[in-house]
Structures are given as structure tokens and as C-alpha cells.
Design an enzyme around this catalytic site. Structure first.
Site, mmCIF file in Angstrom:
data_model
loop_
_atom_site.group_PDB
_atom_site.id
_atom_site.type_symbol
_atom_site.label_atom_id
_atom_site.label_comp_id
_atom_site.label_asym_id
_atom_site.label_seq_id
_atom_site.Cartn_x
_atom_site.Cartn_y
_atom_site.Cartn_z
ATOM 1 C CG ASN A 229 -2.070 -1.005 1.061
ATOM 2 O OD1 ASN A 229 -2.361 -1.444 -0.052
ATOM 3 N ND2 ASN A 229 -2.692 -1.382 2.160
ATOM 4 C CB VAL B 20 -9.405 5.153 6.208
ATOM 5 C CG1 VAL B 20 -10.088 3.877 6.679
ATOM 6 C CG2 VAL B 20 -10.151 6.373 6.744
ATOM 7 C CG ASP C 266 -8.043 1.845 16.950
ATOM 8 O OD1 ASP C 266 -8.058 0.629 16.731
ATOM 9 O OD2 ASP C 266 -7.582 2.678 16.144
ATOM 10 C CG HIS D 240 -5.489 1.632 13.159
ATOM 11 N ND1 HIS D 240 -6.526 1.347 14.009
ATOM 12 C CD2 HIS D 240 -5.751 0.954 12.017
ATOM 13 C CE1 HIS D 240 -7.387 0.544 13.405
ATOM 14 N NE2 HIS D 240 -6.933 0.283 12.199
#
Ligand SMILES: NC(=O)C1=CN([C@@H]2O[C@H](COP(=O)(O)OP(=O)(O)OC[C@H]3O[C@@H](n4cnc5c(N)ncnc54)[C@H](O)[C@@H]3O)[C@@H](O)[C@H]2O)C=CC1
Ligand SMILES: O=C([O-])CC(=O)C(=O)O
Length: 326
Positions: free
Chosen positions: A105, A129, A159, A187
Site C-alpha cells: 500500500n 484510513v 479504536d 492503529h
């Protein structure tokens, strides 16, 4: 009538977007009086699927939608945008950690950072995100040298909301009774959900739950919630992620309620000794479209150790993508 705001959403034919777009279009994110122009980005092979999503958006006849565009080119999708929701990225499957997605990514976010730098509004608010969200946000931010680094954020609101839900259930309260929750750090499974400042109906949360429950149940449950959803659903959380993205941007733009704060992953300014520049989740309050880190909280040894572990993981992720950080 207010002038429309331009909102880019990447990965617009994906699972999260399928719930997120309809919430944005209905005014849940920017306000029930705020028209929006949706500028949707997908990869070329997904443009047909995206057309289907746009047909559905059309069919909702949302009063606040002032236009919708589709593109497979970031420079088109990000043109003049006020808000950019960077969702498009590969999700993880069973047995993977989010950082296993870094390789797949990371490149997406350097390209998109450059495009935002070139064509977005100079005040664009960016929420990443796509996972690993913090480090992807760092890549985008570093590739956008002409934009304010503070405008690049990553999502730990899911979270935060998960932590509210767990503590509310344990104390027989409603999530709205719980205030001052904190998610520190990444995260990822190293994040530190901290209830040391939290209150439930005005009472200190730490006095309402057993320390053992906090350390051996609450913390790992929140840290591992994404994996638990993948196991149960066979796919990563989508509607709850979309809902948290709406919460994140709404509070950033429209402000946090008095007496409470939210968690946002933002470029560290060195507060609480966290290395400057890392995209680290802090407790923040928002006002007039700006966030501020909540200062002056007491950090005990237990918290310090956990805050450092998640900071160290972020350093390692950053060093792993050094080639993408100009
Ligand atoms: N920060 C958080 O709390 C959460 C993050 N996520 C992450 O969000 C991301 C998206 O998840 P889903 O929507 O479930 O995945 P999905 O696979 O359903 O959708 C992703 C979409 O992104 C598109 N895409 C891929 N590369 C792109 C590019 N370069 N430009 C534009 N679009 C591109 C794909 O074609 C696909 O339609 C994943 O990385 C997932 O891990 C998911 C849940 C929570
Ligand atoms: O766990 C995942 O891969 C998706 C995600 O980020 C979450 O649900 O928190």
C-alpha cells in the site's frame, strides 16, 4: 445556502466507501446544511463498479449532493478538495498484521501525497484510513511539502469508539456516559487504549473496573478488535470504519463537545516526549477547524512503557519506508 465543500474519497468502490459515501452525502460528516461535491477515485479496473455506486448515490436523491465526479487519476479527483478521505488500499486478511500491508500500500500514498500537494485546496484536511494508516499518512504528508503537515491525520477513532463501547458495556453505562478515553500511538496491535483519565457518569473509570480486567481483557480486546472482526465476518470492518471516519472529520471540522476529547493520529509536535513528526495518536480537542493536543496529563510508568512500545513500532515502520520519504 452554503457553498459546496469538495470531498475526495479514494477506494470509492470498496467496502468502507460503500457505507461512508452515503453518510457523507446525507450530511452526517460536514453538517445538515453543508452541500458537498463528491470526487471519487478508483483504480481503472474498478471504475465500472464505481459507476454502480454512483447510480445508487443518484437514486438516493440526497438534497446536499451538489455534484459527483469519478476518476482513476489522483490529480483529477483531488482538484481543489477541502477534505480528502484516503481509504483506497488493500485490506488485510486472517493471520496478517496491518504492517504486512506496508509493501502493497505504501506506494499509493506517495503518489496521492504528491497529487494533493499539486491540486488540493491549501487548507485540505486529509484523513488516511487505508492501512497501515499512520505510516501511510506519514508517506502522504512527506510527499506534500507545500501543505501544512498538521493537515495530515490517520484514523484511530475506530479504536477510540471500540474502547468506549467496551468500557460502557463493562460498567453498565451508555457510550455517551464515557468521557476522556485515549488511544495512544499506532492503529495496530501495539496501540495503547488508556482509561487512566476516563470517567463514566463523572466517576473515575479506574475505580469502577478491576485492574486485572483492564490489563488482561480491555486492552487486548481493543488492540485485537480488527482481527476479531476479520475472523467473524471473513472481511475487515467496513461500516464501523466508515462511521468512525465520519466522526473524525466531523469533530475536526465542527469541533469536539465541551468537557471531552477524541483520539486522532497526527504529526507529533514532541508532546509527551513522542518523537516529532511521527503520526501518533493523541487525545485532542478541536475548535474552528483545528485540533490541539490535550496537555498536562499525568503519565505513570505503566502508560509510559506502553506509549514507548507503540512509538518504537512507528519508528520501525517509518524506517521501513525510508525510500518513499523525500
Ligand atoms: N484505520 C482504520 O481504522 C481502518 C482501516 N481499514 C483499511 O481501509 C482500507 C480499505 O478497506 P476496504 O474498503 O474494506 O477495502 P476494499 O478492498 O473493499 O476497498 C479498497 C478499494 O480501494 C481501491 N484502491 C486500491 N488502490 C487504489 C488506488 N491507488 N487509488 C484509489 N483506489 C484504490 C480498490 O480498488 C478497492 O475498491 C484497507 O487498507 C483496510 O485495512 C479498515 C478498517 C479500519
Ligand atoms: O483490522 C483491520 O485490518 C482493519 C482495521 O484496521 C480495523 O478493523 O481496525
Amino acid at each position: 445556502m452554503k457553498a459546496p465543500m469538495r470531498v475526495a474519497v479514494t477506494g470509492a468502490a470498496g467496502q468502507i466507501a460503500y457505507s461512508l459515501l452515503f453518510r457523507v452525502a446525507s450530511g452526517d460528516m460536514l453538517g445538515k446544511d453543508q452541500p458537498v461535491i463528491l470526487q471519487l477515485l478508483e483504480i481503472t479496473p474498478a471504475l465500472d463498479a464505481l459507476k454502480g455506486v454512483v447510480m445508487e448515490l443518484d437514486d438516493c436523491a440526497f438534497p446536499l449532493v451538489a455534484g459527483i465526479t469519478m476518476s482513476d487519476k489522483p490529480e483529477e479527483a483531488f482538484k481543489d478538495v477541502d477534505v480528502a478521505l484516503l481509504v483506497g488500499a488493500r485490506p488485510r486478511g486472517p493471520g496478517m498484521e496491518r504492517k504486512d500491508l506496508l509493501e502493497a500500500n505504501a506506494a499509493i500514498f506517495s503518489v496521492q501525497g504528491k497529487a494533493l500537494n499539486d491540486v488540493a485546496s491549501r487548507d485540505v484536511k486529509v484523513l488516511v484510513v487505508g492501512n497501515p494508516a499512520n505510516t501511510n499518512a506519514l508517506i502522504a504528508q512527506r510527499n506534500a511539502p507545500d501543505l501544512n503537515p498538521a493537515n495530515f491525520t490517520a484514523m484511530t477513532r475506530l479504536d477510540h469508539n471500540r474502547a468506549l463501547a467496551q468500557l460502557a458495556a463493562k460498567t453498565d453505562a451508555h457510550t455517551t456516559d464515557v468521557k476522556q478515553m485515549i488511544i495512544w500511538g499506532n492503529h495496530s496491535a501495539t496501540q495503547y487504549p488508556d482509561i487512566s483519565q476516563a470517567t463514566v457518569k463523572g466517576q473515575a473509570a479506574s475505580g469502577l473496573v478491576a485492574r486485572d480486567w483492564y490489563e488482561t481483557d480491555f486492552i487486548p480486546t481493543v488492540q485485537q478488535r480488527g482481527a476479531a472482526i476479520i475472523k467473524a465476518r471473513g472481511a475487515s470492518s467496513a461500516a464501523s470504519a466508515g462511521s468512525s471516519a465520519v466522526d473524525h472529520v466531523r469533530d475536526w471540522v465542527l469541533g469536539t463537545p465541551a468537557g471531552d476529547w477524541v483520539s486522532m493520529a497526527i504529526p507529533s509536535d514532541g508532546s509527551y516526549g513522542i518523537e516529532k513528526g511521527l503520526i501518533y495518536s493523541f487525545p485532542v480537542t478541536c475548535k474552528n477547524g483545528r485540533y490541539e493536543i490535550v496537555q498536562g496529563l499525568d503519565i505513570d510508568d505503566f502508560s509510559r512503557e506502553r506509549m514507548s512500545v507503540t512509538e518504537q513500532e512507528l519508528r520501525e515502520e517509518r524506517d521501513g519506508v525510508a525510500h518513499l520519504l523525500p
